[in-house]
Design an enzyme around this catalytic site. Sequence first.
Site, PDB file in Angstrom:
ATOM      1  N   HIS A   1      30.143  42.953  39.312  1.00 42.76           N
ATOM      2  CA  HIS A   1      30.605  42.346  38.061  1.00 42.76           C
ATOM      3  C   HIS A   1      30.671  43.457  37.016  1.00 42.76           C
ATOM      4  CE1 HIS A   1      30.380  38.324  39.648  1.00 42.76           C
ATOM      5  NE2 HIS A   1      29.110  38.482  39.991  1.00 42.76           N
TER       6      HIS A   1
ATOM      7  N   ASP B   1      34.651  41.319  39.676  1.00 37.55           N
ATOM      8  CA  ASP B   1      35.553  41.038  38.568  1.00 37.55           C
ATOM      9  C   ASP B   1      35.354  42.131  37.530  1.00 37.55           C
ATOM     10  OD1 ASP B   1      33.098  40.173  37.354  1.00 37.55           O
ATOM     11  OD2 ASP B   1      33.525  38.097  37.866  1.00 37.55           O
TER      12      ASP B   1
END
Length: 424
Positions: A238, A270
């Site tokens: 992340h 992400d």
Amino acid sequence: MRKKSFKALSAALVVFMTALVICSATVNAATPTGKRLKDIQSRVLIGTEFPSGFTTMSDSSAFLSTATPEFNLVTAENCMKWDATESSQNNFNFAEGDKLVNWAQTNNYTVHGHTLVWHNQTPGWVQNLSASAMQSAMYNHIDKVMAHYKGKIPIWDVVNEAFEDDGNYRNSFWYRTLGKSYIENAFIRARAADPSVKLIYNDYNLEYTGNKSNAAYNMLKDFKSRNIPVDGIGFQMHLDIQYSIDYNDFARNLQRFADLGLEIYITEMDVRVSSNPTAAELQTQAGYYKNIIEKCMAQPAVKAIQVWGFTDKYSWVPNTFPGRGAALLFDSNYNPKPSYYAMQAALGSSTPTIVYGDVDGSGSVDAVDYSLMKQYLLGSITKFPAENGMAAADLNASGTVDALDFAIMKQYLLGIIPKLPVGV
């Protein structure tokens, strides 16, 4: 009365027009050019995450028509976690998880199970148990969940996020009640529950060679030395463009976990930008995707690259990081972003050629390599000088470097066999 009716009519009209705009944007979403992500190469699985109720969302058709051709691996966002599967003791509910598994089987997807033991999303009844009762509950949960999905889920995140960022064990109810042994016991139980499954330790902020990554490395190195059954490490990934990445350090970090004989899974990637990103931010984001995935494609131990969702419409990021968002490959209207094309390009990047037997990276297979393999088997060294030394030493492609590889190397150097089984 008429005034109220007019207001109701106006409100209905606004809702209708909004829906029309949304539907129009979805219908007119750009179709990505080039090969779909999963079709660019065949070495690693390319995955995404699906939320619960994905088949009944208002835009499920657009959601599935965008996702289905792009990926071949899927993880459930929440429906396989403890609070969803066993909200009260020994009463199991697999309805939502089964929907995902059934969809995956129909569409030739592999399912990555997430997650068996975690400090979050575990019901209160578990957290308040005595040590012996808690361990029994953990064993029962692992047994029942893995038995239900036996033969259907080949990869499981067994333990999730057991370390703090400073490298200490997370002060969770698991740790306070059972101590650090709960982690290895979970893996031992999971192996007994389904010996065929890949067992993964999964965590965030592992990409840097800092305290947390070192702690995970040392734990897994210890597990390997004591034959605790763990097959892989999950790097959640992340990321945020506010924080720079040393990509070479990332590659070295991947390599040291690979040198333990672990498979590597990018499990939840992400890359956050601002909620309303500029074109420049989106290009910077694309660079993060490209550079990370290129390093992964250059590491033979990486077996899967998975993004945590694919459309910004259903991303967890805005609710968790106020002011940040737009972290995925498609925008909220299912249009591919620069990051999609960056991932597409990176997946097509060339993977390194492995010269099998060349464990020192000299370019040829010789007596030095033979000596290094002998030292490795005797325990004098724990890895080989070449970047892909562990893969190069696995001469019969068995998945481990053992005495048979050493014997094959000896036969090759003596001229008894003209080539190594997987090439030279």
